[in-house]
Structure formats: structure tokens, C-alpha cells
Design a protein around this motif. Structure first.
Motif, PDB file in Angstrom:
ATOM      1  N   ALA B 123       0.858  -1.109  -0.277  1.00  0.00           N
ATOM      2  CA  ALA B 123      -0.101   0.252  -0.182  1.00  0.00           C
ATOM      3  C   ALA B 123       1.089   1.620  -0.208  1.00  0.00           C
ATOM      4  O   ALA B 123       1.932   1.523   1.408  1.00  0.00           O
ATOM      5  CB  ALA B 123      -1.054   0.087   1.165  1.00  0.00           C
ATOM      6  N   VAL B 124       1.235   1.856  -1.513  1.00  0.00           N
ATOM      7  CA  VAL B 124       1.806   2.530  -1.056  1.00  0.00           C
ATOM      8  C   VAL B 124       2.405   4.136  -0.022  1.00  0.00           C
ATOM      9  O   VAL B 124       2.858   4.041   0.338  1.00  0.00           O
ATOM     10  CB  VAL B 124       1.802   3.292  -2.877  1.00  0.00           C
ATOM     11  CG1 VAL B 124       2.914   4.344  -2.888  1.00  0.00           C
ATOM     12  CG2 VAL B 124       2.319   2.311  -3.608  1.00  0.00           C
ATOM     13  N   VAL B 125       0.765   4.805  -0.738  1.00  0.00           N
ATOM     14  CA  VAL B 125       0.708   6.604   0.261  1.00  0.00           C
ATOM     15  C   VAL B 125       1.128   5.886   1.765  1.00  0.00           C
ATOM     16  O   VAL B 125       1.265   6.516   2.295  1.00  0.00           O
ATOM     17  CB  VAL B 125      -0.185   6.878   0.426  1.00  0.00           C
ATOM     18  CG1 VAL B 125      -0.542   8.400   1.081  1.00  0.00           C
ATOM     19  CG2 VAL B 125      -0.617   7.311  -1.686  1.00  0.00           C
ATOM     20  N   PRO B 126       0.089   4.466   2.316  1.00  0.00           N
ATOM     21  CA  PRO B 126       0.154   4.910   3.554  1.00  0.00           C
ATOM     22  C   PRO B 126       1.850   4.194   4.221  1.00  0.00           C
ATOM     23  O   PRO B 126       2.208   4.628   5.249  1.00  0.00           O
ATOM     24  CB  PRO B 126      -0.844   3.306   4.201  1.00  0.00           C
ATOM     25  CG  PRO B 126      -1.459   3.923   3.151  1.00  0.00           C
ATOM     26  CD  PRO B 126      -0.570   3.988   1.350  1.00  0.00           C
ATOM     27  N   THR B 127       2.701   3.869   3.335  1.00  0.00           N
ATOM     28  CA  THR B 127       3.839   3.336   3.428  1.00  0.00           C
ATOM     29  C   THR B 127       4.335   4.728   3.319  1.00  0.00           C
ATOM     30  O   THR B 127       5.602   4.889   4.719  1.00  0.00           O
ATOM     31  CB  THR B 127       4.517   2.229   2.424  1.00  0.00           C
ATOM     32  OG1 THR B 127       3.838   1.116   2.485  1.00  0.00           O
ATOM     33  CG2 THR B 127       5.867   1.478   3.044  1.00  0.00           C
ATOM     34  N   ILE B 128       4.212   5.150   2.574  1.00  0.00           N
ATOM     35  CA  ILE B 128       5.210   6.774   2.383  1.00  0.00           C
ATOM     36  C   ILE B 128       5.069   8.066   3.969  1.00  0.00           C
ATOM     37  O   ILE B 128       5.395   7.833   4.764  1.00  0.00           O
ATOM     38  CB  ILE B 128       4.948   7.835   1.439  1.00  0.00           C
ATOM     39  CG1 ILE B 128       4.874   7.370   0.230  1.00  0.00           C
ATOM     40  CG2 ILE B 128       4.834   9.121   1.976  1.00  0.00           C
ATOM     41  CD1 ILE B 128       4.501   8.039  -0.768  1.00  0.00           C
ATOM     42  N   TRP B 129       3.484   7.020   4.631  1.00  0.00           N
ATOM     43  CA  TRP B 129       3.242   7.904   5.720  1.00  0.00           C
ATOM     44  C   TRP B 129       3.803   7.327   6.709  1.00  0.00           C
ATOM     45  O   TRP B 129       4.334   8.445   7.788  1.00  0.00           O
ATOM     46  CB  TRP B 129       1.412   7.874   5.778  1.00  0.00           C
ATOM     47  CG  TRP B 129       1.022   8.046   7.277  1.00  0.00           C
ATOM     48  CD1 TRP B 129       0.979   9.316   7.868  1.00  0.00           C
ATOM     49  CD2 TRP B 129      -0.322   7.069   8.594  1.00  0.00           C
ATOM     50  NE1 TRP B 129       0.033   9.407   9.276  1.00  0.00           N
ATOM     51  CE2 TRP B 129      -0.057   7.354   9.547  1.00  0.00           C
ATOM     52  CE3 TRP B 129      -0.201   5.927   8.162  1.00  0.00           C
ATOM     53  CZ2 TRP B 129      -0.921   6.751  10.305  1.00  0.00           C
ATOM     54  CZ3 TRP B 129      -0.192   5.311   9.499  1.00  0.00           C
ATOM     55  CH2 TRP B 129      -0.572   5.737  10.384  1.00  0.00           C
ATOM     56  N   VAL B 130       3.788   6.020   7.132  1.00  0.00           N
ATOM     57  CA  VAL B 130       4.723   5.364   8.018  1.00  0.00           C
ATOM     58  C   VAL B 130       6.122   5.746   8.108  1.00  0.00           C
ATOM     59  O   VAL B 130       6.844   6.224   9.291  1.00  0.00           O
ATOM     60  CB  VAL B 130       5.097   3.907   7.718  1.00  0.00           C
ATOM     61  CG1 VAL B 130       5.566   3.123   8.707  1.00  0.00           C
ATOM     62  CG2 VAL B 130       3.246   3.835   8.166  1.00  0.00           C
ATOM     63  N   LEU B 131       6.793   5.883   6.842  1.00  0.00           N
ATOM     64  CA  LEU B 131       7.972   6.258   6.285  1.00  0.00           C
ATOM     65  C   LEU B 131       8.195   7.608   7.419  1.00  0.00           C
ATOM     66  O   LEU B 131       9.324   8.229   7.773  1.00  0.00           O
ATOM     67  CB  LEU B 131       8.592   6.295   5.592  1.00  0.00           C
ATOM     68  CG  LEU B 131       8.976   4.685   4.445  1.00  0.00           C
ATOM     69  CD1 LEU B 131       9.165   5.319   3.194  1.00  0.00           C
ATOM     70  CD2 LEU B 131       9.992   4.337   5.178  1.00  0.00           C
ATOM     71  N   GLN B 132       7.271   8.619   6.761  1.00  0.00           N
ATOM     72  CA  GLN B 132       7.510  10.147   7.255  1.00  0.00           C
ATOM     73  C   GLN B 132       7.633  10.292   8.757  1.00  0.00           C
ATOM     74  O   GLN B 132       7.971  10.809   9.760  1.00  0.00           O
ATOM     75  CB  GLN B 132       6.621  10.708   6.552  1.00  0.00           C
ATOM     76  CG  GLN B 132       6.520  12.065   5.532  1.00  0.00           C
ATOM     77  CD  GLN B 132       5.724  12.438   4.873  1.00  0.00           C
ATOM     78  OE1 GLN B 132       4.780  12.879   5.960  1.00  0.00           O
ATOM     79  NE2 GLN B 132       5.754  13.395   3.840  1.00  0.00           N
ATOM     80  N   LEU B 134       8.528   8.043  10.694  1.00  0.00           N
ATOM     81  CA  LEU B 134       9.965   7.664  11.339  1.00  0.00           C
ATOM     82  C   LEU B 134      10.726   8.768  10.677  1.00  0.00           C
ATOM     83  O   LEU B 134      12.360   7.922  11.144  1.00  0.00           O
ATOM     84  CB  LEU B 134      10.230   5.974  10.510  1.00  0.00           C
ATOM     85  CG  LEU B 134       8.702   4.970  11.174  1.00  0.00           C
ATOM     86  CD1 LEU B 134       9.219   3.856  10.372  1.00  0.00           C
ATOM     87  CD2 LEU B 134       9.157   4.473  12.831  1.00  0.00           C
ATOM     88  N   PHE B 137      11.241   8.578   5.074  1.00  0.00           N
ATOM     89  CA  PHE B 137      10.576   9.518   3.451  1.00  0.00           C
ATOM     90  C   PHE B 137      11.430  10.006   2.888  1.00  0.00           C
ATOM     91  O   PHE B 137      12.881  10.977   4.081  1.00  0.00           O
ATOM     92  CB  PHE B 137       9.435  10.086   3.823  1.00  0.00           C
ATOM     93  CG  PHE B 137       9.260  10.472   2.521  1.00  0.00           C
ATOM     94  CD1 PHE B 137       8.359   9.277   1.569  1.00  0.00           C
ATOM     95  CD2 PHE B 137       8.835  11.614   2.005  1.00  0.00           C
ATOM     96  CE1 PHE B 137       8.090   9.222   0.348  1.00  0.00           C
ATOM     97  CE2 PHE B 137       8.068  12.158   0.950  1.00  0.00           C
ATOM     98  CZ  PHE B 137       7.790  10.727  -0.316  1.00  0.00           C
ATOM     99  N   PHE B 145      15.626  -0.220   3.668  1.00  0.00           N
ATOM    100  CA  PHE B 145      14.279  -0.882   4.530  1.00  0.00           C
ATOM    101  C   PHE B 145      13.368  -1.747   4.179  1.00  0.00           C
ATOM    102  O   PHE B 145      12.869  -2.416   4.116  1.00  0.00           O
ATOM    103  CB  PHE B 145      14.214  -0.038   5.827  1.00  0.00           C
ATOM    104  CG  PHE B 145      14.928   0.563   6.728  1.00  0.00           C
ATOM    105  CD1 PHE B 145      15.614  -0.451   7.436  1.00  0.00           C
ATOM    106  CD2 PHE B 145      15.281   1.434   7.378  1.00  0.00           C
ATOM    107  CE1 PHE B 145      17.108  -0.089   8.330  1.00  0.00           C
ATOM    108  CE2 PHE B 145      16.277   1.903   8.219  1.00  0.00           C
ATOM    109  CZ  PHE B 145      17.317   0.723   8.455  1.00  0.00           C
ATOM    110  N   ILE B 146      12.885  -0.051   3.169  1.00  0.00           N
ATOM    111  CA  ILE B 146      11.595  -1.177   2.285  1.00  0.00           C
ATOM    112  C   ILE B 146      12.218  -2.429   0.924  1.00  0.00           C
ATOM    113  O   ILE B 146      11.274  -2.935   1.174  1.00  0.00           O
ATOM    114  CB  ILE B 146      11.440   0.435   1.375  1.00  0.00           C
ATOM    115  CG1 ILE B 146      10.587   1.832   2.023  1.00  0.00           C
ATOM    116  CG2 ILE B 146      10.551   0.310  -0.136  1.00  0.00           C
ATOM    117  CD1 ILE B 146       9.129   1.162   2.783  1.00  0.00           C
ATOM    118  N   TYR B 217       9.009   6.640  -5.806  1.00  0.00           N
ATOM    119  CA  TYR B 217       7.938   6.943  -4.266  1.00  0.00           C
ATOM    120  C   TYR B 217       8.457   7.047  -3.551  1.00  0.00           C
ATOM    121  O   TYR B 217       7.920   7.952  -2.369  1.00  0.00           O
ATOM    122  CB  TYR B 217       6.406   5.439  -3.867  1.00  0.00           C
ATOM    123  CG  TYR B 217       5.287   5.333  -5.550  1.00  0.00           C
ATOM    124  CD1 TYR B 217       4.753   6.243  -4.981  1.00  0.00           C
ATOM    125  CD2 TYR B 217       5.111   4.424  -5.568  1.00  0.00           C
ATOM    126  CE1 TYR B 217       3.336   6.506  -5.748  1.00  0.00           C
ATOM    127  CE2 TYR B 217       4.307   3.996  -6.307  1.00  0.00           C
ATOM    128  CZ  TYR B 217       3.700   4.805  -6.686  1.00  0.00           C
ATOM    129  OH  TYR B 217       1.938   4.347  -7.299  1.00  0.00           O
TER     130      TYR B 217
END
Lengths: 299, 278
Positions: B123-132, B134, B137, B145-146, B217
Motif C-alpha cells: 500500500a503505497v501512500v500508507p507506507t510513505i506515511w509510516v516512513l514520514q 519515522l 521518507f 529498509f523498504i 515513490y
């Protein structure tokens, strides 16, 4: 047998535990949970919201209604199925044909195997740009060669009717090497005795193929179908490198819609696309895998 | 009868060679020839020998374009590839080892998660959200890590299958000698995993190096660009310099090609694992 087991010193349950500690799961588990499981679960919430990464507003089914009511998004939905089935079908046919050819008596077998496999190693962007030039409707090598033998080729990637299928063909060109290798391994696992017995019974080439090769190469077929379905339904980079979903939105798939909505800042809608893709992939791959593997066990 | 088969082999072989040249060799020759042409000649898209060889000029021009962007991209891609593959191999080997050795009620759960990791699209945007959240991003560690996470499942499957061919008695002997689990795994088992480690390293290195979606992404921005991103960005910027674009393709294709020449048996083993067992 039972005695042998009894006399052998068995490690106790405790020592088995300490020999193979559960904490070995933790490093991988942390990555998996944080960067894969949490985003996946979160997507089922954010898909129902209008989302700017800072502010979240719950909008119910609105994103999904938008997704299926706007024609360009719906095209992406149906194209995903077409792309997935066309690529995986062609990879099965060409992969098996090439594998049969390459396991037979043939000159230059090693050369042919390497050549068929090599495109697998080139990046999708590199392949995409190369074929964009080769498939150029006027100056491209493909159409100028076709013209030389008196055929007017289609406009390939720039023709709305052909664009999606053109990308699918490039995908098959790039990926057929893996299918071929898997089939070669599968064919090698068929015992020669079956063919010898068939020869005694007077069976010829076609009969051998239908009644021995095809049924016994089934595990390889299952692998090829599943791998190419998983890859094809999720496919993004090759489509983005060649057509960016165009002309118009005729070669869009769900994965490219997700990217376009993300670029436009519609994060909720983009995530809804992700959820739709998740459902499409599991709804196709899980039953297909169950079907292919069950038949194998029954036999 | 045997002679007829031999003749047929030669005939079918010759036809196959001709077809393989047209279908598979011509595109690669085209990349090389276009990369050797001057800008004006490359723009004609012809499949001809260059009238004026400009291979070296194109190479230096590509390498110096925008203050050596490509060279930096090569360094970035190498760092990302090496580190993410190291993480993947170590973590996945540990999981595969315990998963194969120890029967517990958690095994079905772990197996399910591994398969889910193979099938479910991230799930792209939620992954960006998690990375941000932490602070990872658009950073190189974030992408490392990704890539490691997305490659885990495939590696675990290969390691689990291979560990089953290593006799359990070895672990038991080492325990009796007083070795702890870490010593057993890294000292006794890991060296025996060498063949599968090579396979995993080669297959995943090619996959990470060639990946486009991940950097697109999760690593936007020019200063951290990977090789695939520079190629993609080049495509939109250098509109009339097809020779440079194809020189870039040529450069980027060399590392996987070298990998293939040295490790083709391991690559084949990795790609076909599961073909027989299903």
C-alpha cells in the motif's frame, strides 16, 4: 524403527527451544510489521477518507464510488484483468514451446537459452524506452521492416486500440525467459520411462504431448501462471515507461491509476486504488493457486 | 532414423537461431548502435551502423552531464543494493532456519505471512506515511529498509527449502559441544547455506538494482536519484539526444550482465526453484 528412535538421545523440548530461538524471527518481523503489515492495515482505513497526510476526513465509500464511476479509473480496472491474463497466457504458451524446443536435439542450445533469458536482466525502464523507439509508428524498426515486406504495421503504443496489447507484448518479450527456465526444470523432472512406455504402445508426438508432457509438467505451469499473474496484475513500471497510461487513459491499469492519483495529491483515492488492487490480486491468485494445487494432489 | 533426427536438429536449430537474432539480439544491437551515434543520426531511429562512431564522446558526455549525476546515481544504487541485500539475506536466513527446524503452532501463521508478503501489493501512500512518521521518507536508509522488507518473503522461501537439506544432527552435535544458538547458526549452519546465499544475493541484487517503482515513490528528488530514476528523468529532459539516452541504458545494463556472466547457474537455480515442487 521405533527402537532406533528410542535409543537415540532426544534433545529435550527445552533444548530444542533454545537451539532454535523464537527471537530469530524478530529482526525480519520488525521490518515486515512496520513497513508492510501496518501500511496494509492502515490502507483499509485511509481508503475511506479524504487524506492529505496531515488531515484525515472520513468520507465513507466516496472514494470507491469515484473509482468506479469515473470512466478513466474504470478503464484502469478492466485493463488490469486484460493485461494480467494476456501476459500470463502468452508466457505459458511461449514458455512451454521454447522449453520443448530447448530440451530437444538442437544446435546452439546454450546460446539460445542465454539469449532468451537475457531480457529478464534488463530494467523495465531500459526495455520500455528501447521499445518505444523500436515501435515508433513511422521511423521505428518494427514498422519500417514490416513496410519493407509490404505490411502496414499498427501505430502500436500510440494507437488507443493497440497500446495496452503492445505493452503486454513487450512484457512477454521481457519475461518469457523466466517461464522458459521454469518449464525446462519441470520437463527435466518427468521420468523418461513414461515416454519409453508410450513408444512401446505406439504413441506419437502429439499423443505424448497431450497425455504425458502436459499433465506432468503441471507444477511448472502452476508456478508460471501464478508468478506471471502476480506480476502482471500489479504491473506498473513497464506501462509507465512506455505509455504512461496513454493515449488518453486507454492503457491505464490500477497500479498506474494509483500513481496518478498520488501525484495529483488525492491520497485517499490513491489508497482506495490500492485496496481495489489488493482485492483483485487476492481474488484471482488465491483461487487459481488453490485450483492448480488441488488437482495436483488428487492425481 | 538417428541421422534424420540429427538433420532435423540442424534445420530447427538454424531457424531458431535466425528467429532469436531477429527477436532478441536486434533490440540489444540497436541499443548499442544508437549509443554510438551522433545526436542527429540517432534521432533517425535507423538500424544502421553509425557513419561516425561517437561511442567515447557519448560516454564522457553522459558521465559529466549535470555534474556527474549518473556517477552519483551509480553510487546511490550500489549502496542501496548492497545494504538491502545484506539485510534481506541475514534476516531471511534466520527466519527460514527456525521456521524449518522447529515445529510449533506458530509455523502456519509465519508461513501465511510469508505468502501474503509475496502476493499482496504494498500500500503505497500508507507506507510513505509510516516512513514520514519515522523520519525515513526520501532518505537512502528508508529505501534500503523498504527494499529489504519487500524482498524478505522470496528469500525466506528459498532458505526454508534449503535448510531442510542440512542434517539436523549437526545442530545437535554443536549443542552438545556447548555452542549457543547464535554460534550454531552463524558458525555451523550459515557456511553450509553458501549455495543458496549466492542465489539469493544475485537474484535480489539484480531486482533491487533494476527496481523503478520503489525509488519513484520512496526516494523522490534529484540528489538521491538511483540509476533507474535518472534514466526515467533523462527521458523527459533530453528530448533530442537519443544517443545519450541509449548510452545511459547501455551503462545501466552492464552490472546485471556482468552478474549473469559470472553467476548464471545460480540465477537459474533461484528463478526455477519451486518449479518442480510447485
Amino acid at each position: 524403527m521405533a527402537q532406533a528412535v528410542a535409543t537415540k538421545p532426544q534433545p529435550t523440548r527445552r533444548s530444542v527451544k533454545s537451539m532454535y530461538p523464537t527471537w530469530f524471527y524478530i529482526p525480519a518481523g520488525v521490518l515486515y510489521v512496520v513497513l508492510f503489515a501496518i501500511p496494509t492495515f492502515a490502507s483499509f482505513y485511509f481508503a475511506f477518507t479524504r487524506w492529505s497526510l496531515q488531515d484525515v476526513e472520513f468520507t465513507g465509500l466516496q472514494n470507491f464510488i469515484t473509482f468506479f464511476s469515473e470512466p478513466q479509473l474504470r478503464t484502469g480496472f478492466t485493463n488490469t484483468f486484460i493485461y494480467g491474463f494476456v501476459t500470463s497466457g502468452l508466457k505459458v504458451v511461449f514458455g512451454l514451446a521454447l522449453a520443448l524446443l530447448l530440451t530437444g536435439q538442437l544446435m546452439a542450445r546454450g546460446y539460445l537459452r542465454s539469449v532468451v533469458f537475457f531480457p529478464v536482466l534488463v530494467s523495465a525502464i531500459g526495455v520500455g524506452i528501447t521499445f518505444k523507439v523500436l515501435m515508433d509508428p513511422f521511423d521505428g524498426l518494427i514498422n519500417s521492416s514490416l513496410e519493407a515486406i509490404g505490411i502496414t504495421g499498427p501505430a502500436w503504443l500510440t494507437d488507443p486500440q493497440w497500446a495496452l496489447y503492445s505493452v503486454a507484448l513487450i512484457d512477454v518479450w521481457k519475461g518469457v525467459g523466466i517461464a522458459t527456465l521454469i518449464y525446462i526444470a519441470g520437463l527435466a523432472a518427468i521420468p523418461q520411462e513414461y515416454y519409453e512406455a508410450a513408444k512401446v504402445d505406439g504413441a506419437g508426438g502429439w499423443k505424448n504431448f497431450w497425455h504425458i508432457t502436459l499433465p506432468l509438467v503441471r507444477p511448472a505451469t502452476a508456478t508460471v501462471v501464478l508468478l506471471s499473474l502476480i506480476g502482471g496484475l500489479r504491473s506498473f513500471d513497464l506501462i509507465w515507461a512506455t505509455t504512461r497510461g496513454g493515449p488518453g487513459f486507454t492503457s491505464d491499469v490500477i497500479a498506474s491509476v494509483i500513481y496518478k492519483q498520488y501525484q495529483a495529491g488525492f491520497y485517499g483515492l490513491s489508497t482506495a486504488g490500492n485496496v481495489v488492487l489488493f482485492i483483485v490480486v487476492t481474488a484471482i491468485v488465491v483461487p487459481v493457486s488453490y485450483f492448480l494445487n488441488r488437482r495436483e494432489v488428487e492425481r | 532414423m538417428r541421422r534424420r533426427a540429427k538433420i532435423r536438429g540442424i534445420v530447427v536449430g538454424s531457424i531458431s537461431i535466425v528467429l532469436s537474432v531477429i527477436i532478441f539480439i536486434v533490440p540489444f544491437a540497436f541499443i548499442f548502435l544508437t549509443a554510438s551515434k551522433t545526436a542527429a543520426e540517432a534521432a533517425l531511429f535507423g538500424f544502421t551502423l553509425p557513419t561516425e562512431w561517437a561511442l567515447v564522446e557519448n560516454l564522457t558526455e553522459v558521465l559529466t552531464i549535470r555534474n556527474g549525476l549518473i556517477v552519483r546515481a551509480f553510487i546511490n544504487s550500489t549502496v542501496i543494493t548492497v545494504l538491502s541485500v545484506v539485510l534481506m539475506v541475514v534476516f531471511a536466513a534466520m527466519v527460514g532456519y527456525v521456521l524449518q527446524r522447529r515445529r510449533s503452532r506458530w509455523n502456519p501463521v509465519v508461513n501465511f505471512l510469508v505468502l501474503a508478503g509475496l502476493i499482496v501489493p504494498p500500500a503505497v501512500v500508507p507506507t510513505i506515511w509510516v516512513l514520514q512518521t519515522l523520519g525515513l521518507f526520501a532518505t537512502i536508509p528508508g529505501l534500503i529498509f523498504i527494499q529489504a522488507t519487500f524482498g524478505l518473503s522470496f528469500c525466506v522461501l528459498l532458505f526454508r527449502a534449503f535448510v531442510s537439506t542440512i542434517p539436523k544432527e549437526l545442530d545437535e552435535a554443536a549443542t552438545i559441544d556447548g555452542a549457543g544458538p547464535l554460534r550454531i547458526f552463524f558458525g555451523v549452519v550459515a557456511p553450509l547455506l553458501r549455495p543458496v546465499i549466492i542465489t539469493v544475493v544475485v537474484v535480489q541484487a539484480v531486482a533491487v538494482f533494476n527496481d523503478f517503482t520503489g525509488p519513484l515513490y520512496f526516494l523522490p528528488g534529484d540528489e538521491n536519484a538511483t540509476v533507474q530514476l535518472t534514466l526515467y528523468n533523462f527521458q523527459s529532459q533530453t528530448l533530442n539526444q537519443w544517443n545519450l539516452l541509449f548510452m545511459d541504458i547501455l551503462l545501466i545494463t552492464i552490472p546485471p550482465l556482468v552478474m549473469y556472466i559470472f553467476f548464471n547457474r545460480q540465477i537459474v537455480a533461484g528463478m526455477t526453484s519451486g518449479a518442480v515442487k510447485g
